[in-house]
Scaffold this active site. Structure first.
Site, PDB file in Angstrom:
ATOM      1  CE  LYS A   1      -6.651  -6.827   5.701  1.00 50.87           C
ATOM      2  NZ  LYS A   1      -6.047  -7.731   4.850  1.00 50.87           N
TER       3      LYS A   1
ATOM      4  CD1 TRP B   1      -2.380  -1.648   0.080  1.00 50.71           C
ATOM      5  CD2 TRP B   1      -3.594  -0.542   1.709  1.00 50.71           C
ATOM      6  NE1 TRP B   1      -3.601  -2.329   0.150  1.00 50.71           N
ATOM      7  CE2 TRP B   1      -4.508  -1.485   0.993  1.00 50.71           C
ATOM      8  CE3 TRP B   1      -3.786   0.470   2.342  1.00 50.71           C
ATOM      9  CZ2 TRP B   1      -5.847  -1.707   1.387  1.00 50.71           C
ATOM     10  CZ3 TRP B   1      -5.188   0.133   2.816  1.00 50.71           C
ATOM     11  CH2 TRP B   1      -6.202  -0.590   2.355  1.00 50.71           C
TER      12      TRP B   1
END
Length: 206
Positions: free
Chosen positions: A158, A56
């Site tokens: 998440k 990421w």
């Protein structure tokens, strides 16, 4: 979705990540989320929690460009191989501790525009234990934003669908003006993981 297709999709993004020099196929999850929701901007200060191996953070480094206006701070208990970018800083530490949070705040000279978390707990295969660990990790992320996220900032994290999933969403709705959930195409359809896009942080109530 058939198991064959799920496996095929997983292999597709794995091979694509290798070809395009991303550290994990998870990079495509953030790329797809950013394309859909316009989450990242060149001058943003971004904190990536549970960042290892750095997939990421690689995507963020591409977005903030080479002008040095924005910053990316990658935090994990594990060592993260440094990203070759002038705006990148890696921090090896536990983001739930005040010590690590103070380091983050000092590095970005204030607070973050965006906090990211693709962190996942270590799973045991025992449903009740895994649900608790997933919930505990999500709540740790939600708690840290009071200290490191700017007012009106955004969170992309998440979360795992389970018994406490709605409790996580409920907590986020108290802190943000807009909360949405989604599953990127690069996520396995059978996976319990979801991604929460929380925008417009109201600020700490402390």
């Amino acid at each position: 979705m058939s198991r064959w297709k799920a496996k095929h999709d997983k292999e597709h993004y794995y091979k694509l990540a290798k070809k395009q020099n991303y550290r994990s196929r998870a990079s495509y999850k953030l790329k797809q989320l950013d394309k859909k929701y316009s989450l990242l901007k060149p001058d943003y200060n971004v904190v990536d929690l549970g960042a290892a191996p750095g997939g990421w953070s690689q995507v963020v480094a591409e977005t903030i460009g080479e002008e040095g206006k924005g910053q990316i701070i990658s935090v994990d208990l594990e060592y993260i191989k440094p990203i070759d970018h002038e705006a990148y800083t890696g921090v090896k530490g536990d983001f739930t501790t005040k010590e690590t949070q103070d380091i983050i705040i000092e590095l970005i000279d204030g607070k973050a525009d965006v906090v990211l978390s693709d962190a996942a707990p270590k799973l045991t295969g025992i449903k009740d234990i895994d649900n608790f660990r997933a919930y505990d990790l999500s709540m740790a992320v939600i708690e840290i934003i009071d200290n490191i996220l700017k007012n009106n900032g955004n969170l992309i994290m998440k979360a795992f669908q389970g018994e406490a999933y709605q409790e996580i969403i409920k907590n986020l709705k108290k802190k943000f003006r807009n909360v949405k959930t989604t599953k990127p195409n690069s996520s396995r359809k059978r996976s319990a993981e979801m991604y929460v896009i929380a925008r417009g942080f109201r600020g700490s109530k402390k």
